[in-house]
Scaffold this active site. Sequence first.
Site, short mmCIF file in Angstrom:
data_model
loop_
_atom_site.label_atom_id
_atom_site.label_comp_id
_atom_site.label_asym_id
_atom_site.label_seq_id
_atom_site.Cartn_x
_atom_site.Cartn_y
_atom_site.Cartn_z
N HIS A 93 3.94 -12.06 15.55
CA HIS A 93 2.93 -11.11 16.02
C HIS A 93 2.67 -11.31 17.51
O HIS A 93 2.47 -10.34 18.25
CB HIS A 93 1.63 -11.30 15.23
CG HIS A 93 1.63 -10.63 13.89
ND1 HIS A 93 2.38 -11.09 12.83
CD2 HIS A 93 0.96 -9.53 13.44
CE1 HIS A 93 2.18 -10.30 11.78
NE2 HIS A 93 1.33 -9.35 12.12
N HIS B 258 -1.18 -19.44 11.94
CA HIS B 258 -0.31 -20.19 12.84
C HIS B 258 -1.06 -21.33 13.51
O HIS B 258 -2.30 -21.34 13.57
CB HIS B 258 0.26 -19.28 13.94
CG HIS B 258 1.28 -18.31 13.47
ND1 HIS B 258 2.60 -18.65 13.25
CD2 HIS B 258 1.17 -16.98 13.17
CE1 HIS B 258 3.26 -17.58 12.84
NE2 HIS B 258 2.42 -16.57 12.78
#
Length: 259
Positions: free
Chosen positions: A165, A206
């Site tokens: 992303h 993440h």
Amino acid sequence: MALVTSIEERNGGNTANKRKNVADMNNDLSDKREKCSESEKREAMSASSLGTLRLMLVCLHRLDITLSRKMSVCADKNSGFWRAIMVVLEISGHGVPWIIAALFSILVFTDSRQEFACNLLLALLMDLVIVGGLKVVVRRERPVYNAKDMFATVSVDNYSFPSGHSTRAVMVAGLFAMFLVLEVWSILIGCWAACVSASRVILGRHHLSDVFFGVMIGLLQCGVICAVWIPNPTCEELLKLLPFFGTLRDQIGIYGRGN
């Protein structure tokens, strides 16, 4: 007497030669000790440097894990309103909506917007290959507190490094910043990219290092696409090679002619 003197002289010469040989051997041993000492010092310094580097990496890894955990304030599914906002940002940075938008723009536009859409599609495909390859090679696991409810994932998305992303959002924002005329829109899409990147840690998807390197990779990808930018006439020629493209475009309708 002369014989005795000759023998003594010969013995004295032999003794001197022996002393000289012993001295030479001592010098050789001393040189070898110095060389060994220097070699040991170099090995010790190398081992010390490696140990320091290893310690630094361990400390950075621990800091990465600790800060990422503290920032993951919306990792829990019951985080409420702010988690919903983070999920919206997550979907907005996903590859599927952007690829669909690029394909649609290629079909309906023939002007500079088609040129941008073609190059954007190339960038998105390149991003998929690079990020997917890195994830398979590195195979870093996602944070243990990550809720397994991500939007439209495949097997490679089980890995964490780098943040896809982040690479995609930064790359897309960079390309739009070059294409958009009004500076305010460039600022807004830059803020969107920053929010998407931050949401990856806030959602617990993440670690910080995944996002940091994702941003760096996104900037590099943007630079590569700008360097190999395909002009609109070339885009038109390439699109003509696709079967049924002209028919499909006619059915959908064309915008942008004469612009």
